[in-house]
Write a protein that holds these residues in place. Structure first.
Motif, PDB file in Angstrom:
ATOM      1  N   LEU A 223      -1.835 -14.540   1.248  1.00 58.08           N
ATOM      2  CA  LEU A 223      -1.987 -15.645   0.134  1.00 58.08           C
ATOM      3  C   LEU A 223      -3.404 -15.692  -0.024  1.00 58.08           C
ATOM      4  O   LEU A 223      -4.269 -15.664   1.043  1.00 58.08           O
ATOM      5  CB  LEU A 223      -1.293 -17.002   0.659  1.00 58.08           C
ATOM      6  CG  LEU A 223      -1.564 -18.138  -0.378  1.00 58.08           C
ATOM      7  CD1 LEU A 223      -0.355 -17.714  -1.617  1.00 58.08           C
ATOM      8  CD2 LEU A 223      -1.139 -19.513   0.323  1.00 58.08           C
ATOM      9  N   PHE A 224      -3.615 -15.842  -1.232  1.00 58.48           N
ATOM     10  CA  PHE A 224      -5.401 -15.999  -1.645  1.00 58.48           C
ATOM     11  C   PHE A 224      -5.331 -17.179  -2.731  1.00 58.48           C
ATOM     12  O   PHE A 224      -4.552 -17.403  -3.554  1.00 58.48           O
ATOM     13  CB  PHE A 224      -5.678 -14.750  -2.607  1.00 58.48           C
ATOM     14  CG  PHE A 224      -5.470 -13.402  -1.889  1.00 58.48           C
ATOM     15  CD1 PHE A 224      -6.292 -12.922  -1.112  1.00 58.48           C
ATOM     16  CD2 PHE A 224      -4.232 -12.696  -2.050  1.00 58.48           C
ATOM     17  CE1 PHE A 224      -6.377 -11.724  -0.370  1.00 58.48           C
ATOM     18  CE2 PHE A 224      -4.138 -11.596  -1.162  1.00 58.48           C
ATOM     19  CZ  PHE A 224      -5.159 -11.103  -0.385  1.00 58.48           C
ATOM     20  N   ASN A 225      -6.575 -18.135  -2.206  1.00 58.28           N
ATOM     21  CA  ASN A 225      -6.973 -19.045  -3.252  1.00 58.28           C
ATOM     22  C   ASN A 225      -8.323 -18.546  -3.999  1.00 58.28           C
ATOM     23  O   ASN A 225      -9.047 -18.099  -3.345  1.00 58.28           O
ATOM     24  CB  ASN A 225      -7.182 -20.331  -2.214  1.00 58.28           C
ATOM     25  CG  ASN A 225      -6.118 -20.844  -1.670  1.00 58.28           C
ATOM     26  OD1 ASN A 225      -5.628 -20.564  -0.435  1.00 58.28           O
ATOM     27  ND2 ASN A 225      -5.255 -21.755  -2.202  1.00 58.28           N
TER      28      ASN A 225
ATOM     29  N   ALA B 195       2.699 -13.149  -7.299  1.00 57.69           N
ATOM     30  CA  ALA B 195       2.613 -14.623  -8.324  1.00 57.69           C
ATOM     31  C   ALA B 195       1.460 -14.876  -8.334  1.00 57.69           C
ATOM     32  O   ALA B 195       0.613 -15.029  -7.248  1.00 57.69           O
ATOM     33  CB  ALA B 195       3.743 -15.431  -7.760  1.00 57.69           C
ATOM     34  N   ILE B 196       1.008 -15.305  -9.402  1.00 58.31           N
ATOM     35  CA  ILE B 196      -0.279 -16.116  -9.785  1.00 58.31           C
ATOM     36  C   ILE B 196       0.296 -17.571 -10.288  1.00 58.31           C
ATOM     37  O   ILE B 196       0.866 -17.590 -11.405  1.00 58.31           O
ATOM     38  CB  ILE B 196      -1.104 -15.578 -10.701  1.00 58.31           C
ATOM     39  CG1 ILE B 196      -1.441 -13.868 -10.206  1.00 58.31           C
ATOM     40  CG2 ILE B 196      -2.523 -16.489 -11.066  1.00 58.31           C
ATOM     41  CD1 ILE B 196      -2.447 -13.164 -10.967  1.00 58.31           C
TER      42      ILE B 196
ATOM     43  N   ARG C 231      -5.379 -15.859   3.625  1.00 52.99           N
ATOM     44  CA  ARG C 231      -4.597 -16.022   4.788  1.00 52.99           C
ATOM     45  C   ARG C 231      -3.325 -14.944   5.144  1.00 52.99           C
ATOM     46  O   ARG C 231      -2.831 -14.979   4.005  1.00 52.99           O
ATOM     47  CB  ARG C 231      -4.353 -17.432   5.208  1.00 52.99           C
ATOM     48  CG  ARG C 231      -3.413 -18.047   3.996  1.00 52.99           C
ATOM     49  CD  ARG C 231      -3.340 -19.497   4.024  1.00 52.99           C
ATOM     50  NE  ARG C 231      -3.879 -20.134   2.887  1.00 52.99           N
ATOM     51  CZ  ARG C 231      -3.383 -21.453   2.528  1.00 52.99           C
ATOM     52  NH1 ARG C 231      -2.597 -22.130   3.244  1.00 52.99           N
ATOM     53  NH2 ARG C 231      -4.077 -21.782   1.465  1.00 52.99           N
ATOM     54  N   LEU C 232      -2.803 -14.734   6.099  1.00 51.15           N
ATOM     55  CA  LEU C 232      -1.765 -14.302   6.453  1.00 51.15           C
ATOM     56  C   LEU C 232      -0.644 -15.321   6.266  1.00 51.15           C
ATOM     57  O   LEU C 232      -1.086 -16.576   6.608  1.00 51.15           O
ATOM     58  CB  LEU C 232      -1.680 -13.674   7.938  1.00 51.15           C
ATOM     59  CG  LEU C 232      -2.720 -12.472   7.988  1.00 51.15           C
ATOM     60  CD1 LEU C 232      -2.492 -11.890   9.398  1.00 51.15           C
ATOM     61  CD2 LEU C 232      -2.247 -11.255   7.002  1.00 51.15           C
ATOM     62  N   LEU C 233       0.433 -14.988   6.075  1.00 53.52           N
ATOM     63  CA  LEU C 233       1.644 -16.113   5.900  1.00 53.52           C
ATOM     64  C   LEU C 233       2.197 -15.741   7.085  1.00 53.52           C
ATOM     65  O   LEU C 233       2.981 -14.997   7.676  1.00 53.52           O
ATOM     66  CB  LEU C 233       2.502 -15.543   4.690  1.00 53.52           C
ATOM     67  CG  LEU C 233       1.827 -15.718   3.202  1.00 53.52           C
ATOM     68  CD1 LEU C 233       2.513 -15.653   2.364  1.00 53.52           C
ATOM     69  CD2 LEU C 233       1.095 -17.191   3.080  1.00 53.52           C
ATOM     70  N   PRO C 234       2.828 -17.025   7.586  1.00 56.65           N
ATOM     71  CA  PRO C 234       3.736 -17.120   8.869  1.00 56.65           C
ATOM     72  C   PRO C 234       5.150 -16.899   8.512  1.00 56.65           C
ATOM     73  O   PRO C 234       5.206 -16.570   7.175  1.00 56.65           O
ATOM     74  CB  PRO C 234       3.631 -18.659   9.393  1.00 56.65           C
ATOM     75  CG  PRO C 234       3.166 -19.551   8.192  1.00 56.65           C
ATOM     76  CD  PRO C 234       2.310 -18.509   7.356  1.00 56.65           C
TER      77      PRO C 234
ATOM     78  N   PRO D 139     -13.894 -14.493   5.002  1.00 54.14           N
ATOM     79  CA  PRO D 139     -13.942 -13.948   3.604  1.00 54.14           C
ATOM     80  C   PRO D 139     -13.543 -12.711   3.414  1.00 54.14           C
ATOM     81  O   PRO D 139     -13.819 -11.524   4.464  1.00 54.14           O
ATOM     82  CB  PRO D 139     -15.494 -14.058   3.232  1.00 54.14           C
ATOM     83  CG  PRO D 139     -15.949 -15.195   4.274  1.00 54.14           C
ATOM     84  CD  PRO D 139     -15.111 -14.965   5.574  1.00 54.14           C
ATOM     85  N   ILE D 140     -13.191 -12.237   2.065  1.00 53.34           N
ATOM     86  CA  ILE D 140     -12.646 -10.786   1.756  1.00 53.34           C
ATOM     87  C   ILE D 140     -13.556  -9.673   2.083  1.00 53.34           C
ATOM     88  O   ILE D 140     -13.176  -8.655   2.654  1.00 53.34           O
ATOM     89  CB  ILE D 140     -12.141 -10.855   0.613  1.00 53.34           C
ATOM     90  CG1 ILE D 140     -11.147  -9.712   0.334  1.00 53.34           C
ATOM     91  CG2 ILE D 140     -13.319 -10.628  -0.482  1.00 53.34           C
ATOM     92  CD1 ILE D 140     -10.183  -9.596  -0.978  1.00 53.34           C
ATOM     93  N   ASN D 141     -14.824  -9.750   2.202  1.00 45.91           N
ATOM     94  CA  ASN D 141     -15.770  -8.574   2.283  1.00 45.91           C
ATOM     95  C   ASN D 141     -15.787  -8.586   3.898  1.00 45.91           C
ATOM     96  O   ASN D 141     -16.111  -7.196   4.471  1.00 45.91           O
ATOM     97  CB  ASN D 141     -17.164  -9.040   1.792  1.00 45.91           C
ATOM     98  CG  ASN D 141     -17.775 -10.057   2.271  1.00 45.91           C
ATOM     99  OD1 ASN D 141     -17.122 -10.937   2.755  1.00 45.91           O
ATOM    100  ND2 ASN D 141     -19.017 -10.108   2.294  1.00 45.91           N
ATOM    101  N   GLU D 142     -15.619  -9.270   4.827  1.00 46.65           N
ATOM    102  CA  GLU D 142     -15.481  -9.225   6.153  1.00 46.65           C
ATOM    103  C   GLU D 142     -13.891  -8.667   6.692  1.00 46.65           C
ATOM    104  O   GLU D 142     -13.649  -7.899   7.596  1.00 46.65           O
ATOM    105  CB  GLU D 142     -15.586 -10.545   6.993  1.00 46.65           C
ATOM    106  CG  GLU D 142     -17.100 -11.042   6.749  1.00 46.65           C
ATOM    107  CD  GLU D 142     -17.362 -12.219   7.474  1.00 46.65           C
ATOM    108  OE1 GLU D 142     -16.806 -12.477   8.553  1.00 46.65           O
ATOM    109  OE2 GLU D 142     -18.130 -13.132   6.877  1.00 46.65           O
TER     110      GLU D 142
END
Length: 202
Positions: A98-100, A133-134, A157-160, A173-176
Motif C-alpha cells: 500500500l502506498f500513500n 486501485a487508486i 507499507r506491506l499489508l497484514p 522511503p521507496i529509494n531505500e
C-alpha cells in the motif's frame, strides 16, 4: 480508505491459501462498484510495467486514457525507476503493498491518495500482473475536473493478512526499499514482513 480495503479483502478471499490468486480468478462482476477505481498492470517485452486496464475514474484523474501507458509515467521524474522496480518486486515476491501519495494538478492543486498493488499469477505460476486501485483519501471539488500532473510517494507499507485490522507498519522511503544490489529487494521485503509479524504478535 474503503476502496482499498474492499479490493484487498476481495483479493485476499479469492487467493485462499495461495500467496497470490490466478488472474483468471478475478471476476469484475464481484466488485462492480469498485471498477472505476481499479487498474491492472502487466510486464511487457520491453522490460517495463504498463497499464493493461485502467478504470474510468483513474483516467479522469489524469485527463487521459492510460491503457498501454507506463505505470511510472504517473510519478514525478525522480521516482520513475524506483516505482517501477518496486512494482516488479511486488510481483516477484508476491507481497501486496500500500502506498500513500500526493497528487499535484497542472495548476498547483494537491490531493492525497492511497494506491494498493496486489500480485496476480498466470496459469504457469509466475506473478506477471498486478491488480490495484487508486483512491483519493478525501473528497476535493477539483478532482476529475483539473487533471493531475504527477504523483509523489509519501510512504509505503506491506499489508497484514487483514488490512484495516492491524496497525500499519511503516516502511522506509521507496529509494531505500529498492536500495542497492547488496541488500536486494527480496531481503528488504522479507525483513519488513518479519517486523510486521512481530508487531502483530504483540
Amino acid at each position: 480508505m474503503q476502496t482499498t480495503i474492499e479490493i484487498f479483502d476481495y483479493w485476499n478471499r479469492i487467493r485462499g491459501a495461495a500467496d497470490a490468486p490466478l488472474k483468471s480468478q478475478v471476476e469484475p462482476s464481484a466488485v462492480p462498484h469498485l471498477l472505476q477505481s481499479l487498474f491492472i498492470l502487466e510486464t511487457r517485452d520491453a522490460g517495463n510495467i504498463g497499464f493493461r486496464l485502467a478504470g474510468t475514474r483513474i483516467c479522469d484523474l489524469f485527463g487521459r486514457d492510460l491503457r498501454g501507458e507506463r505505470f511510472s509515467s504517473l510519478w514525478g521524474n525522480g521516482q520513475h525507476a524506483d516505482i517501477e522496480r518496486t512494482a516488479m518486486g511486488v510481483m516477484d515476491h508476491a507481497m501486496p503493498a500500500l502506498f500513500n501519495a500526493t497528487g499535484y494538478s497542472t495548476i498547483g492543486h494537491q490531493a492525497s491518495f492511497e494506491i494498493i498493488m496486489m500480485p496476480l499469477r498466470s496459469p504457469h505460476g509466475a506473478c506477471d500482473r498486478l491488480l490495484g486501485a487508486i483512491a483519493p483519501t478525501a473528497a476535493a471539488s477539483w478532482l476529475e475536473v483539473v487533471p493531475l500532473e504527477f504523483l509523489a510517494l509519501d510512504r509505503s507499507r506491506l499489508l497484514p493478512g487483514k488490512f484495516g485490522t492491524a496497525a500499519p507498519t511503516e516502511l522506509r522511503p521507496i529509494n531505500e526499499i529498492v536500495a542497492g544490489k547488496s541488500a536486494g529487494f527480496g531481503q528488504v521485503m522479507r525483513r519488513m514482513v518479519s517486523q510486521l509479524l512481530s508487531v502483530e504478535a504483540h
